[in-house]
Design a protein around this motif. Structure first.
Motif, PDB file in Angstrom:
ATOM      1  N   GLY B  16       0.795  -1.225   0.000  1.00 18.58           N
ATOM      2  CA  GLY B  16       0.000   0.000   0.000  1.00 18.58           C
ATOM      3  C   GLY B  16       0.827   1.274   0.000  1.00 18.58           C
ATOM      4  N   ALA B  17       2.098   1.164   0.258  1.00 24.59           N
ATOM      5  CA  ALA B  17       2.960   2.347   0.296  1.00 24.59           C
ATOM      6  C   ALA B  17       3.344   2.777  -1.123  1.00 24.59           C
ATOM      7  CB  ALA B  17       4.211   2.056   1.108  1.00 24.59           C
ATOM      8  N   THR B  18       3.919   3.960  -1.184  1.00 24.48           N
ATOM      9  CA  THR B  18       4.466   4.476  -2.442  1.00 24.48           C
ATOM     10  C   THR B  18       5.980   4.333  -2.404  1.00 24.48           C
ATOM     11  OG1 THR B  18       2.662   6.046  -2.760  1.00 24.48           O
ATOM     12  CG2 THR B  18       4.747   6.538  -3.863  1.00 24.48           C
ATOM     13  N   VAL B  19       6.544   3.888  -3.503  1.00 27.44           N
ATOM     14  CA  VAL B  19       7.999   3.720  -3.562  1.00 27.44           C
ATOM     15  C   VAL B  19       8.503   4.332  -4.870  1.00 27.44           C
ATOM     16  CG1 VAL B  19       7.783   1.409  -4.574  1.00 27.44           C
ATOM     17  CG2 VAL B  19       9.898   2.066  -3.424  1.00 27.44           C
ATOM     18  N   ALA B  20       9.674   4.910  -4.776  1.00 26.88           N
ATOM     19  CA  ALA B  20      10.273   5.509  -5.977  1.00 26.88           C
ATOM     20  C   ALA B  20      11.751   5.171  -6.018  1.00 26.88           C
ATOM     21  CB  ALA B  20      10.093   7.030  -5.963  1.00 26.88           C
ATOM     22  N   GLY B  58      -1.440   3.441 -15.020  1.00 23.49           N
ATOM     23  CA  GLY B  58      -2.044   2.938 -13.789  1.00 23.49           C
ATOM     24  C   GLY B  58      -1.322   3.462 -12.568  1.00 23.49           C
ATOM     25  N   ARG B  59      -0.800   2.554 -11.762  1.00 23.13           N
ATOM     26  CA  ARG B  59      -0.115   2.953 -10.530  1.00 23.13           C
ATOM     27  C   ARG B  59       1.349   3.339 -10.766  1.00 23.13           C
ATOM     28  NH1 ARG B  59       0.926  -0.945  -7.583  1.00 23.13           N
ATOM     29  NH2 ARG B  59       0.436  -2.692  -8.988  1.00 23.13           N
ATOM     30  N   PHE B  60       1.793   3.237 -11.975  1.00 22.19           N
ATOM     31  CA  PHE B  60       3.207   3.470 -12.294  1.00 22.19           C
ATOM     32  C   PHE B  60       3.381   4.800 -13.028  1.00 22.19           C
ATOM     33  CE2 PHE B  60       4.832  -0.750 -11.256  1.00 22.19           C
ATOM     34  CZ  PHE B  60       3.674  -1.495 -11.253  1.00 22.19           C
ATOM     35  N   THR B  61       4.373   5.571 -12.571  1.00 22.05           N
ATOM     36  CA  THR B  61       4.695   6.833 -13.219  1.00 22.05           C
ATOM     37  C   THR B  61       6.189   6.868 -13.490  1.00 22.05           C
ATOM     38  OG1 THR B  61       2.913   7.995 -12.062  1.00 22.05           O
ATOM     39  CG2 THR B  61       4.670   9.347 -13.022  1.00 22.05           C
ATOM     40  N   ALA B  62       6.537   7.204 -14.716  1.00 21.51           N
ATOM     41  CA  ALA B  62       7.947   7.329 -15.088  1.00 21.51           C
ATOM     42  C   ALA B  62       8.241   8.774 -15.441  1.00 21.51           C
ATOM     43  CB  ALA B  62       8.257   6.429 -16.276  1.00 21.51           C
ATOM     44  N   GLN B  63       9.392   9.242 -15.030  1.00 17.98           N
ATOM     45  CA  GLN B  63       9.819  10.608 -15.311  1.00 17.98           C
ATOM     46  C   GLN B  63      11.226  10.596 -15.881  1.00 17.98           C
ATOM     47  OE1 GLN B  63       8.150  13.455 -14.864  1.00 17.98           O
ATOM     48  NE2 GLN B  63       6.424  12.904 -13.556  1.00 17.98           N
ATOM     49  N   LEU B  73      11.132   5.943 -11.452  1.00 18.73           N
ATOM     50  CA  LEU B  73       9.927   5.119 -11.490  1.00 18.73           C
ATOM     51  C   LEU B  73       9.243   5.230 -10.137  1.00 18.73           C
ATOM     52  CD1 LEU B  73       8.194   3.024 -13.055  1.00 18.73           C
ATOM     53  CD2 LEU B  73       9.547   1.250 -11.924  1.00 18.73           C
ATOM     54  N   LEU B  74       7.983   5.605 -10.163  1.00 16.55           N
ATOM     55  CA  LEU B  74       7.185   5.735  -8.947  1.00 16.55           C
ATOM     56  C   LEU B  74       6.074   4.685  -9.004  1.00 16.55           C
ATOM     57  CD1 LEU B  74       6.537   7.789  -6.470  1.00 16.55           C
ATOM     58  CD2 LEU B  74       4.707   8.565  -7.965  1.00 16.55           C
ATOM     59  N   ILE B  75       5.940   3.961  -7.922  1.00 22.47           N
ATOM     60  CA  ILE B  75       4.867   2.967  -7.817  1.00 22.47           C
ATOM     61  C   ILE B  75       3.979   3.369  -6.658  1.00 22.47           C
ATOM     62  CG2 ILE B  75       4.281   0.524  -7.566  1.00 22.47           C
ATOM     63  CD1 ILE B  75       7.147  -0.150  -8.423  1.00 22.47           C
ATOM     64  N   ARG B  76       2.708   3.624  -6.932  1.00 18.75           N
ATOM     65  CA  ARG B  76       1.764   3.988  -5.881  1.00 18.75           C
ATOM     66  C   ARG B  76       0.964   2.773  -5.452  1.00 18.75           C
ATOM     67  NH1 ARG B  76       1.475   7.819  -9.635  1.00 18.75           N
ATOM     68  NH2 ARG B  76      -0.260   6.754 -10.650  1.00 18.75           N
ATOM     69  N   ASP B  77       0.460   2.816  -4.212  1.00 16.60           N
ATOM     70  CA  ASP B  77      -0.409   1.753  -3.706  1.00 16.60           C
ATOM     71  C   ASP B  77       0.189   0.373  -4.039  1.00 16.60           C
ATOM     72  OD1 ASP B  77      -3.801   0.600  -4.409  1.00 16.60           O
ATOM     73  OD2 ASP B  77      -2.588   0.470  -2.585  1.00 16.60           O
ATOM     74  N   SER B  78       1.399   0.156  -3.592  1.00 16.76           N
ATOM     75  CA  SER B  78       2.147  -1.034  -3.993  1.00 16.76           C
ATOM     76  C   SER B  78       1.421  -2.328  -3.576  1.00 16.76           C
ATOM     77  CB  SER B  78       3.556  -0.993  -3.399  1.00 16.76           C
ATOM     78  OG  SER B  78       3.512  -0.784  -2.006  1.00 16.76           O
ATOM     79  N   LYS B  79       1.532  -3.314  -4.460  1.00 17.70           N
ATOM     80  CA  LYS B  79       0.933  -4.630  -4.257  1.00 17.70           C
ATOM     81  C   LYS B  79       2.021  -5.670  -4.050  1.00 17.70           C
ATOM     82  CE  LYS B  79      -2.967  -2.739  -5.776  1.00 17.70           C
ATOM     83  NZ  LYS B  79      -3.977  -2.289  -4.782  1.00 17.70           N
ATOM     84  N   ARG B 111      16.150  -4.123  -6.633  1.00 19.45           N
ATOM     85  CA  ARG B 111      15.274  -5.177  -6.119  1.00 19.45           C
ATOM     86  C   ARG B 111      14.266  -4.587  -5.144  1.00 19.45           C
ATOM     87  NH1 ARG B 111      16.020  -9.677  -2.396  1.00 19.45           N
ATOM     88  NH2 ARG B 111      18.136  -9.007  -1.970  1.00 19.45           N
ATOM     89  N   LEU B 112      13.008  -4.867  -5.420  1.00 21.38           N
ATOM     90  CA  LEU B 112      11.893  -4.367  -4.602  1.00 21.38           C
ATOM     91  C   LEU B 112      11.136  -5.546  -4.001  1.00 21.38           C
ATOM     92  CD1 LEU B 112       9.940  -2.088  -3.663  1.00 21.38           C
ATOM     93  CD2 LEU B 112       8.720  -2.422  -5.829  1.00 21.38           C
ATOM     94  N   THR B 113      10.932  -5.485  -2.687  1.00 20.15           N
ATOM     95  CA  THR B 113      10.099  -6.478  -2.009  1.00 20.15           C
ATOM     96  C   THR B 113       8.969  -5.765  -1.294  1.00 20.15           C
ATOM     97  OG1 THR B 113      11.979  -7.968  -1.674  1.00 20.15           O
ATOM     98  CG2 THR B 113      10.038  -8.332  -0.297  1.00 20.15           C
ATOM     99  N   ILE B 114       7.751  -6.148  -1.583  1.00 21.25           N
ATOM    100  CA  ILE B 114       6.580  -5.585  -0.913  1.00 21.25           C
ATOM    101  C   ILE B 114       6.215  -6.523   0.233  1.00 21.25           C
ATOM    102  CG2 ILE B 114       4.216  -4.772  -1.161  1.00 21.25           C
ATOM    103  CD1 ILE B 114       6.342  -3.204  -2.791  1.00 21.25           C
ATOM    104  N   ILE B 115       6.111  -5.926   1.425  1.00 21.05           N
ATOM    105  CA  ILE B 115       5.885  -6.719   2.642  1.00 21.05           C
ATOM    106  C   ILE B 115       4.409  -6.641   3.021  1.00 21.05           C
ATOM    107  CG2 ILE B 115       6.563  -6.951   5.067  1.00 21.05           C
ATOM    108  CD1 ILE B 115       9.099  -5.332   4.244  1.00 21.05           C
ATOM    109  N   PRO B 116       3.796  -7.791   3.301  1.00 17.25           N
ATOM    110  CA  PRO B 116       2.358  -7.776   3.677  1.00 17.25           C
ATOM    111  C   PRO B 116       2.122  -6.998   4.964  1.00 17.25           C
ATOM    112  CG  PRO B 116       3.128 -10.024   3.279  1.00 17.25           C
ATOM    113  CD  PRO B 116       4.343  -9.140   3.251  1.00 17.25           C
TER     114      PRO B 116
END
Lengths: 113, 116
Positions: B16-20, B58-63, B73-79, B111-116
């Motif tokens: 659910g967090a935002t990561v960039a 969608g939830r991804f934004t590139a600048q 790369l920004l990922i919102r509401d991470s799954k 490397r990105l890990t989304i934690i429950p």
């Protein structure tokens, strides 16, 4: 997903033996590439093809050769495998323009002992 | 200096967090930019191209920031399914190559890990 099949998926071989990896595509893409992926390095281009029988070297081509006798097949040969060629090898294709939207195969894990 | 540099991470982020994350490139002649996603032991897949004006999917934004030579790369509401390695790819045009005067350079990935 683009139909790109690599074979074999895994191979273990001994130093000094020849090895051939095969890439087969069903998408009729003009451009085909062979990359290797190693820890600490991004994917690095070994060889590429821009048409049947048209191939050229990439940045890490030493020790490798390729052939493309048909649009759908691109072969990578290690003439005499060395331990430094232990890697994951990816084949990729792109349909109409060089370096545009690469589609990758599932990769071949090669171990040279 | 590497042509393309990325923070290897790992980034461990709650669901659910935002990561960039950013990627810097060294050659100002670089023309086009991409983000690829690679799951563990799988092949890379194109996530999105990066356009000068920035783009969203969608939830991804590139600048793209040409002045400072980086893309983000920004990922919102991470799954949980966003857990992967994200590869930055830069296409550079130059004249001494036989390869259509272009060269793709891949970063080593973040490397990105989304934690429950």
């Amino acid at each position: 997903d683009a139909g790109i099949t690599q074979s074999p998926r895994h191979k273990v071989t001994e130093t000094g033996t020849p090895v051939t990896l095969r890439c087969h595509q069903t998408e009729n893409h003009r451009y085909m590439y062979w990359y290797r992926q190693d820890p600490g390095h991004g994917l690095r281009l070994i060889h590429y093809s821009y048409g049947v029988k048209d191939t050229d070297k990439g940045e890490v081509s030493d020790g490798y050769s390729v052939s493309r006798s048909k649009t759908e097949d691109f072969l990578l040969t290690l003439e005499s495998a060395t331990s430094s060629q232990t890697s994951v090898y990816f084949c990729a294709t792109s349909p109409t323009a060089v370096n545009e939207k690469l589609f990758f195969g599932s990769g071949t894990q090669l171990s040279v002992l | 200096r590497k042509e393309v540099e990325q923070d290897p991470g790992p980034f461990n982020v709650p669901e659910g967090a935002t990561v960039a994350f950013n990627c810097t490139y060294s050659n100002s002649a670089s023309q086009s930019f991409f983000w690829y996603r690679q799951d563990c032991r799988k092949e890379p897949k194109l996530l999105m191209s990066v356009y000068s004006s920035g783009n969203e999917d969608g939830r991804f934004t590139a600048q793209l920031n040409r002045a400072s030579q980086y893309i983000s790369l920004l990922i919102r509401d991470s799954k949980l399914s966003d857990s992967a390695t994200y590869l930055c790819v830069v296409n550079r045009v130059f004249h001494e190559s036989n390869f259509g005067n272009e060269k793709l350079t891949f970063g080593t990935g973040t490397r990105l890990t989304i934690i429950p």
